[in-house]
Design a protein around this motif. Structure first.
Motif, PDB file in Angstrom:
ATOM      1  N   GLY A 244       0.806  -1.109  -0.192  1.00  0.00           N
ATOM      2  CA  GLY A 244      -0.040   0.311   0.115  1.00  0.00           C
ATOM      3  C   GLY A 244       1.271   1.559  -0.502  1.00  0.00           C
ATOM      4  O   GLY A 244       0.366   2.417   1.010  1.00  0.00           O
ATOM      5  N   LEU A 245       1.242   1.509  -0.921  1.00  0.00           N
ATOM      6  CA  LEU A 245       2.762   2.514  -1.166  1.00  0.00           C
ATOM      7  C   LEU A 245       2.043   3.363  -1.099  1.00  0.00           C
ATOM      8  O   LEU A 245       2.537   4.798  -0.688  1.00  0.00           O
ATOM      9  CB  LEU A 245       3.937   2.346  -1.655  1.00  0.00           C
ATOM     10  N   ASN A 246       1.099   3.393  -2.357  1.00  0.00           N
ATOM     11  CA  ASN A 246       0.691   5.063  -2.163  1.00  0.00           C
ATOM     12  C   ASN A 246      -0.086   5.734  -0.908  1.00  0.00           C
ATOM     13  O   ASN A 246      -0.258   6.587  -1.018  1.00  0.00           O
ATOM     14  CB  ASN A 246      -0.805   5.025  -3.211  1.00  0.00           C
ATOM     15  N   VAL A 247      -0.379   4.929  -0.181  1.00  0.00           N
ATOM     16  CA  VAL A 247      -1.288   5.372   0.930  1.00  0.00           C
ATOM     17  C   VAL A 247       0.102   5.652   2.550  1.00  0.00           C
ATOM     18  O   VAL A 247       0.207   6.813   3.042  1.00  0.00           O
ATOM     19  CB  VAL A 247      -2.034   4.011   1.825  1.00  0.00           C
ATOM     20  N   GLU A 248       0.230   4.687   2.543  1.00  0.00           N
ATOM     21  CA  GLU A 248       2.028   4.625   3.550  1.00  0.00           C
ATOM     22  C   GLU A 248       2.402   5.731   3.713  1.00  0.00           C
ATOM     23  O   GLU A 248       3.346   6.429   4.341  1.00  0.00           O
ATOM     24  CB  GLU A 248       2.223   3.430   4.392  1.00  0.00           C
ATOM     25  N   ARG A 249       3.298   5.903   1.820  1.00  0.00           N
ATOM     26  CA  ARG A 249       4.388   6.356   1.279  1.00  0.00           C
ATOM     27  C   ARG A 249       4.332   6.936   0.529  1.00  0.00           C
ATOM     28  O   ARG A 249       4.522   7.694  -1.045  1.00  0.00           O
ATOM     29  CB  ARG A 249       5.576   5.006   1.001  1.00  0.00           C
ATOM     30  N   ALA A 250       2.868   8.078   0.460  1.00  0.00           N
ATOM     31  CA  ALA A 250       2.432   9.156  -0.565  1.00  0.00           C
ATOM     32  C   ALA A 250       3.227   9.819  -0.987  1.00  0.00           C
ATOM     33  O   ALA A 250       3.383  10.520  -1.961  1.00  0.00           O
ATOM     34  CB  ALA A 250       1.188   9.057   0.022  1.00  0.00           C
ATOM     35  N   GLU A 251       3.722  10.627   0.272  1.00  0.00           N
ATOM     36  CA  GLU A 251       4.873  11.976  -0.454  1.00  0.00           C
ATOM     37  C   GLU A 251       6.202  11.234  -2.168  1.00  0.00           C
ATOM     38  O   GLU A 251       6.419  11.478  -2.706  1.00  0.00           O
ATOM     39  CB  GLU A 251       5.707  12.493   0.611  1.00  0.00           C
ATOM     40  N   GLU A 252       6.214   9.908  -1.667  1.00  0.00           N
ATOM     41  CA  GLU A 252       7.861   9.608  -2.135  1.00  0.00           C
ATOM     42  C   GLU A 252       7.033   8.803  -3.305  1.00  0.00           C
ATOM     43  O   GLU A 252       7.548   8.974  -4.167  1.00  0.00           O
ATOM     44  CB  GLU A 252       8.170   8.135  -1.600  1.00  0.00           C
ATOM     45  N   PHE A 253       6.151   7.748  -3.410  1.00  0.00           N
ATOM     46  CA  PHE A 253       5.404   8.092  -4.445  1.00  0.00           C
ATOM     47  C   PHE A 253       5.325   8.785  -5.056  1.00  0.00           C
ATOM     48  O   PHE A 253       5.339   8.493  -6.768  1.00  0.00           O
ATOM     49  CB  PHE A 253       4.305   6.745  -3.914  1.00  0.00           C
ATOM     50  N   ASN A 254       4.466   9.658  -4.825  1.00  0.00           N
ATOM     51  CA  ASN A 254       4.079  10.786  -5.970  1.00  0.00           C
ATOM     52  C   ASN A 254       4.972  11.583  -6.341  1.00  0.00           C
ATOM     53  O   ASN A 254       5.155  11.685  -7.610  1.00  0.00           O
ATOM     54  CB  ASN A 254       2.817  11.713  -4.434  1.00  0.00           C
ATOM     55  N   ARG A 255       6.394  11.619  -5.290  1.00  0.00           N
ATOM     56  CA  ARG A 255       7.325  11.562  -6.635  1.00  0.00           C
ATOM     57  C   ARG A 255       7.685  11.236  -7.709  1.00  0.00           C
ATOM     58  O   ARG A 255       8.140  11.931  -8.553  1.00  0.00           O
ATOM     59  CB  ARG A 255       8.089  12.451  -5.493  1.00  0.00           C
ATOM     60  N   ALA A 256       7.810  10.420  -7.300  1.00  0.00           N
ATOM     61  CA  ALA A 256       8.816   8.918  -7.862  1.00  0.00           C
ATOM     62  C   ALA A 256       7.819   9.108  -9.724  1.00  0.00           C
ATOM     63  O   ALA A 256       8.032   9.014 -10.787  1.00  0.00           O
ATOM     64  CB  ALA A 256       8.388   8.125  -7.730  1.00  0.00           C
ATOM     65  N   VAL A 257       6.269   9.337  -8.772  1.00  0.00           N
ATOM     66  CA  VAL A 257       5.459   8.502 -10.759  1.00  0.00           C
ATOM     67  C   VAL A 257       5.654  10.237 -10.961  1.00  0.00           C
ATOM     68  O   VAL A 257       5.672  10.174 -12.386  1.00  0.00           O
ATOM     69  CB  VAL A 257       3.881   9.109 -10.066  1.00  0.00           C
ATOM     70  N   LEU A 258       4.993  11.263 -10.702  1.00  0.00           N
ATOM     71  CA  LEU A 258       5.600  12.858 -11.599  1.00  0.00           C
ATOM     72  C   LEU A 258       6.796  13.134 -12.210  1.00  0.00           C
ATOM     73  O   LEU A 258       6.916  13.507 -12.216  1.00  0.00           O
ATOM     74  CB  LEU A 258       4.862  13.577 -10.169  1.00  0.00           C
ATOM     75  N   ASP A 259       7.343  13.011 -11.304  1.00  0.00           N
ATOM     76  CA  ASP A 259       9.115  13.140 -12.252  1.00  0.00           C
ATOM     77  C   ASP A 259       8.842  12.332 -12.965  1.00  0.00           C
ATOM     78  O   ASP A 259      10.002  12.659 -14.257  1.00  0.00           O
ATOM     79  CB  ASP A 259      10.209  12.536 -10.687  1.00  0.00           C
ATOM     80  N   PHE A 260       9.141  11.008 -13.153  1.00  0.00           N
ATOM     81  CA  PHE A 260       9.199   9.856 -14.974  1.00  0.00           C
ATOM     82  C   PHE A 260       7.831  10.624 -15.883  1.00  0.00           C
ATOM     83  O   PHE A 260       8.486  10.765 -16.727  1.00  0.00           O
ATOM     84  CB  PHE A 260       9.334   8.748 -14.637  1.00  0.00           C
ATOM     85  N   ILE A 261       7.166  11.068 -15.173  1.00  0.00           N
ATOM     86  CA  ILE A 261       5.786  11.224 -16.591  1.00  0.00           C
ATOM     87  C   ILE A 261       6.344  13.180 -17.426  1.00  0.00           C
ATOM     88  O   ILE A 261       6.381  12.792 -18.019  1.00  0.00           O
ATOM     89  CB  ILE A 261       4.270  11.738 -15.806  1.00  0.00           C
ATOM     90  N   ALA A 262       7.346  13.828 -15.956  1.00  0.00           N
ATOM     91  CA  ALA A 262       7.496  14.610 -16.689  1.00  0.00           C
ATOM     92  C   ALA A 262       8.863  14.645 -17.518  1.00  0.00           C
ATOM     93  O   ALA A 262       9.022  15.870 -18.354  1.00  0.00           O
ATOM     94  CB  ALA A 262       7.667  15.893 -15.233  1.00  0.00           C
ATOM     95  N   GLU A 263       9.484  13.398 -17.182  1.00  0.00           N
ATOM     96  CA  GLU A 263      10.689  13.334 -18.564  1.00  0.00           C
ATOM     97  C   GLU A 263      10.588  13.664 -20.353  1.00  0.00           C
ATOM     98  O   GLU A 263      11.477  14.305 -20.182  1.00  0.00           O
ATOM     99  CB  GLU A 263      11.535  12.249 -18.373  1.00  0.00           C
ATOM    100  N   PRO A 264       9.760  13.360 -19.848  1.00  0.00           N
ATOM    101  CA  PRO A 264       9.185  13.110 -21.644  1.00  0.00           C
ATOM    102  C   PRO A 264       9.467  14.913 -22.823  1.00  0.00           C
ATOM    103  O   PRO A 264       9.759  14.698 -23.703  1.00  0.00           O
ATOM    104  CB  PRO A 264       8.610  11.943 -22.003  1.00  0.00           C
ATOM    105  N   ALA A 265       8.533  15.676 -21.800  1.00  0.00           N
ATOM    106  CA  ALA A 265       8.491  16.646 -21.884  1.00  0.00           C
ATOM    107  C   ALA A 265       9.194  17.505 -21.370  1.00  0.00           C
ATOM    108  O   ALA A 265       9.689  18.288 -22.563  1.00  0.00           O
ATOM    109  CB  ALA A 265       6.820  16.867 -21.304  1.00  0.00           C
ATOM    110  N   ALA A 266      10.541  17.582 -20.604  1.00  0.00           N
ATOM    111  CA  ALA A 266      11.562  17.862 -20.436  1.00  0.00           C
ATOM    112  C   ALA A 266      12.251  18.005 -21.569  1.00  0.00           C
ATOM    113  O   ALA A 266      13.039  18.562 -21.503  1.00  0.00           O
ATOM    114  CB  ALA A 266      11.968  17.320 -19.120  1.00  0.00           C
ATOM    115  N   ALA A 267      12.637  17.013 -22.248  1.00  0.00           N
ATOM    116  CA  ALA A 267      13.326  16.582 -23.063  1.00  0.00           C
ATOM    117  C   ALA A 267      13.069  17.210 -24.796  1.00  0.00           C
ATOM    118  O   ALA A 267      13.612  16.884 -24.914  1.00  0.00           O
ATOM    119  CB  ALA A 267      13.605  14.993 -23.524  1.00  0.00           C
ATOM    120  N   LEU A 268      11.423  17.708 -24.403  1.00  0.00           N
ATOM    121  CA  LEU A 268      11.236  17.689 -26.044  1.00  0.00           C
ATOM    122  C   LEU A 268      11.686  19.081 -25.862  1.00  0.00           C
ATOM    123  O   LEU A 268      11.159  19.740 -26.925  1.00  0.00           O
ATOM    124  CB  LEU A 268       9.636  17.110 -26.020  1.00  0.00           C
ATOM    125  N   ALA A 269      11.576  20.000 -24.752  1.00  0.00           N
ATOM    126  CA  ALA A 269      11.402  21.636 -23.789  1.00  0.00           C
ATOM    127  C   ALA A 269      12.317  21.690 -24.765  1.00  0.00           C
ATOM    128  O   ALA A 269      13.692  21.595 -24.881  1.00  0.00           O
ATOM    129  CB  ALA A 269      11.205  21.973 -22.764  1.00  0.00           C
TER     130      ALA A 269
END
Length: 269
Positions: A244-269
């Motif tokens: 249950g990482l999205n509950v117990e370790r939400a901050e760490e999990f959210n950061r891992a998700v959002l940082d990865f999603i942002a990478e393709p857009a950053a690469a095109l910038a």
């Protein structure tokens, strides 16, 4: 109450925020309430769509057995109804199996794929577990089912916080849309028959596999295997983390998700 019709089912959904679309696919017994710690940070950057699978929450209850591929078609029908021509896709546990089938069905529509504490295939072991667990669930009270799920999804460390355990248990018991035992069993049966192992090598979108070191429900070796099967996939294992990482370790999990999603857009910038 926003709903859409899909494959003979009524699917409840919520739509938050603006930006590049991010579709969240829930796991076994999860409904939209399970994303409470993800919606604020995710919707601050993305149009975040969450929904209840068939057989849980405010979506309709199924009348017969179904497969993970059927649930994937439910989610794709929702994406169509919301005119999401392409989107980031995240699935947790059983939702990760659903997300795999979605990505295999429409790879051209998936901007990034994030697969969390999930698996490429179940096999006979998983089907045997499903049969035994389903039979046991039919004999348990709702309180007992919640207690068992909490034990499977949360860590020993979390259980040392008696107030936190009581608060979370109380929130789950207060859910106004409890999942019936037979619906849980149908979802579990579908998950146990999932097998994409021989097809995952065709995926070529940016893929992030997130595992949890202390996961006792979907052990971390399943995440490692999944990452190896998808060309170029990145593997992140959150240390000392339960299922249950999205509950117990939400901050760490959210950061891992959002940082990865942002990478393709950053690469095109």
């Amino acid at each position: 109450m926003p709903t859409t019709e899909a494959n003979g089912q009524t699917i409840y959904y919520e739509d938050h925020g603006e930006g590049e679309p991010l579709l969240l696919v829930p796991g076994l017994a999860m409904d939209t309430l399970a994303w409470a710690l993800q919606v604020p940070p995710f919707s601050a950057r993305h149009r975040t769509v969450l929904f209840d699978n068939r057989d849980v929450g405010q979506s309709s209850m199924a009348q017969a057995r179904y497969d993970i591929a059927d649930m994937a078609q439910d989610a794709l029908a929702l994406a169509d109804a919301l005119e999401l021509d392409s989107f980031h896709l995240l699935g947790v546990s059983m939702g990760g199996a659903i997300a795999q089938e979605m990505a295999l069905a429409v790879p051209e529509r998936i901007r990034t794929l994030t697969l969390v504490v999930t698996f490429a295939a179940g096999g006979r072991w998983a089907r045997t577990l499903s049969d035994l667990w389903s039979a046991r669930v039919q004999r348990m009270s709702r309180e007992e089912r919640i207690d068992e799920l909490m034990l499977l999804c949360l860590s020993e460390e979390f259980y040392e916080n008696a107030e936190g355990v009581a608060w979370l248990r109380g929130m789950m018991l207060q859910n106004p849309h409890p999942q019936p035992a037979d619906a849980f069993a149908r979802q579990l049966d579908a998950a146990s028959h999932h097998d994409a192992k021989d097809r995952l090598g065709t995926l070529d979108m940016p893929t992030h596999v997130i595992g949890a070191e202390y996961d006792i429900l979907v052990p971390v070796w399943k995440s490692r295997q999944l990452a190896e099967l998808i060309p170029g996939a990145r593997l992140t294992v959150l240390e000392a983390c339960p299922h249950g990482l999205n509950v117990e370790r939400a901050e760490e999990f959210n950061r891992a998700v959002l940082d990865f999603i942002a990478e393709p857009a950053a690469a095109l910038a």
